[in-house]
Design a protein around this motif. Sequence first.
Motif, short mmCIF file in Angstrom:
data_model
loop_
_atom_site.label_atom_id
_atom_site.label_comp_id
_atom_site.label_asym_id
_atom_site.label_seq_id
_atom_site.Cartn_x
_atom_site.Cartn_y
_atom_site.Cartn_z
N LYS A 55 0.85 -1.09 0.29
CA LYS A 55 -0.06 -0.44 0.16
C LYS A 55 1.09 1.09 -0.03
O LYS A 55 2.19 1.66 0.14
CB LYS A 55 -0.67 -0.15 1.42
N PRO A 56 0.48 2.47 -0.76
CA PRO A 56 0.93 3.48 -0.27
C PRO A 56 2.28 3.74 1.28
O PRO A 56 1.20 4.13 2.30
CB PRO A 56 -0.24 4.84 -0.42
N GLY A 57 3.54 3.98 1.00
CA GLY A 57 4.57 3.97 2.01
C GLY A 57 5.05 2.65 2.53
O GLY A 57 6.31 2.94 3.19
N GLN A 58 4.45 1.49 1.59
CA GLN A 58 5.48 0.36 2.73
C GLN A 58 6.33 0.29 1.59
O GLN A 58 6.03 1.28 0.00
CB GLN A 58 3.98 -0.95 2.31
N TYR A 59 7.18 -0.55 1.23
CA TYR A 59 8.07 -1.09 0.43
C TYR A 59 8.58 -2.33 0.72
O TYR A 59 8.40 -3.61 1.17
CB TYR A 59 9.34 0.13 1.12
N VAL A 60 9.13 -2.91 -0.70
CA VAL A 60 9.99 -4.20 -0.38
C VAL A 60 11.54 -3.95 -0.20
O VAL A 60 11.96 -2.74 -1.55
CB VAL A 60 9.21 -5.01 -1.32
N GLU A 61 12.51 -4.01 0.07
CA GLU A 61 13.81 -4.10 -0.43
C GLU A 61 14.50 -5.08 -0.65
O GLU A 61 14.60 -6.34 0.18
CB GLU A 61 14.36 -3.38 1.16
N PHE A 62 15.63 -5.15 -1.46
CA PHE A 62 15.84 -6.37 -2.23
C PHE A 62 17.81 -6.03 -2.06
O PHE A 62 18.35 -5.28 -1.82
CB PHE A 62 16.16 -6.87 -4.07
N THR A 63 17.92 -7.18 -1.67
CA THR A 63 19.79 -6.90 -1.15
C THR A 63 20.57 -7.79 -2.80
O THR A 63 20.00 -8.70 -3.08
CB THR A 63 20.21 -8.18 -0.01
#
Length: 677
Positions: A103-111
Amino acid sequence: MARWSTGPRRRAVATAAAVTATAAAFGVLGAGAAVAKAPAASAAPAVTRAAIDPALTAGRGATVPFAEQEAEHATTNGTVIGPGRDAYTLPAEASGRSAVTLKPGQYVEFTLPSAANAINVRYSIPDAPAGGGLTSPLKVGVGGATRTMTLTSQYAWLYNLYPFSNDPGADILHPDYWVTECSCVPQDTTPAPVFAKPFRPNHFYDEQRLLLGRTYKAGQKVRLTVPAGAATTTIDLLDSQLVAPPKIDLLAANVLLFGADPTGRRDSAGAIEKAVAFAQRSHLKVYIPPGTYQVDRHIIVDHVTIEGAGSWYTIIKGHQVDLATPAPDGSVHTGVGFYGKDAAQGGSSDVHLSGFAIQGDVRERIDTDQVNGIGGALSNSTIDGLYIQHTKVGMWFDGPMTNLKITNNVIVDQIADGINFHTGVTRSSISNNFLRNTGDDALALWSEKTEDVGNTIDHNTVQTPVLANGIALYGGSDNTVADNLIADPIREGSAIQVGSRFGAEPFTGKLAITGNTTVRAGTYELNWNIGLGAIWFYALEKNIDADIQVTGDHFLDSTYNAIMLVSDFPVKDLYSITGVHFKDIQVDGTGTSVLSARTAGGATFQNVDARNVGAVGVNNCGSFNFTPAGSEFAVTDLGGNDGGGTTGPWLAPWELPNTITCDDRPAVVPPPPPTTW
């Protein structure tokens, strides 16, 4: 077994939704689909192939220049959806059957697992309320820099029955079709009842590439964030890559010298055609330097080499254009594509295409339209290193033609097939290609009218074909399917199908299916109300009685059966399947049986090892006549068939040679994830 209606080219009956269409249309998960918060932190970057440990696929599939990372294994404050395999849901169409919704404001982070200067994001955003798609931003943060990708759903979200609609409010396209939407299978075709709208939404995902402008080291983070006011966004995966600098060719006919526009503002079709004509006269190559070139029609190629600077740099992009009157072949549109001459005109030869992207503008499926990335007839030719997206079919060839080599291409987000050898294609090969999110068979040999002979499909990776099969063989002689990796077919198909259907010539000679790996394959066929096998033999129009050798294949985490041989019920006493030999097979996990036989005939089994089998090893229904002599399908044990599951050995002595063990719709026992054998 229920009736099957094939339609004019492909299937004309779509399967039933396991969840309500309305819920799926708005990205809401259906019953049984898991939803969970991902952990706030993750371990070392998890690089996968087809969403499993690469060790399980060694030597199979395409060698690709990018690293695949699943969003559900990354760090996120969003919501993990899935795993789930019910068609018409977001998890089912995701790689590995799971993804992350933000949702707006959320993230997913990859290395980053290795140095990279480019990424590719596979995602889904909602359709516009009236259809046609919308756009929404996605922030990409890496190394302290932030860029914005503009995502679109204009090439996603199809609805309704085959050949589908872009209108979420459309009524049933074919009210006279049998539309299975319940747990029962009616005996007769009945008019479709009233269904919730939008009806059977599908084809949810798209992908987008981004050059990052510099090289980032292994271990640096790539964070994808949905900004305020943007649409809810589901991230399936990230591919990261170190793209080589653009190729420069000074000893070639440069299309810029003939008036091509690398900004894409003016149409460059005429300029490219002039460069091709000059190159043919001068015995030069054609070079298309970095840029975006607008091309809204077919470029006809014959005795010419066309090279780009690389598929990340040279982009041939085109609109779909209405024709004033239908073409003789029935096309009502044209669009960007490189085409050989028609086979009826002698076809084309000595054509070599490499190092560029073809991006179309196809948003609906019209089977008569020639709006494919590559088409016509090409003999003694090569196609290498292309990226093809948003065309109807990536490459569709109408023979007779011979000696075409297709290598190292990426084909994604197609409305229909990925690559199809149609009618009399011989001594040609499809090798080391990567295909994802095709709208029909990803790779197909279709021997309509004339046999496809002596072709090889090897070392390709196929992921998430939304409809039909990963690799489909419709008739032909002496063809080989070897060392491919096929994962996650969604509906009405299998990883590999051997089918007597669509007016194909019979199978003759030898068919070798060897060294392939299938993952999470075998869909629920609700026209029949049964689960299909990871490999599926289907006798609909003729006997299948060629010498078929299935050797060294691995069937991993099959949703239902690993192997299915079936004749359609109305022709069950007319056609049979014989001459199929299974040897040195590994079956790691089935929801039901290792073998489901729903036909007359027989097959041999040697050194077929199985584990984590959910139901009786051999589900032998034969032709459903249940004769006192046993099943009409004979299982021949040539030795070395070991292992089993919840009911004991998969090939027990009491099952041989033709014991009726018919459980029409056995309960599914989801297997554990596959592991190294």
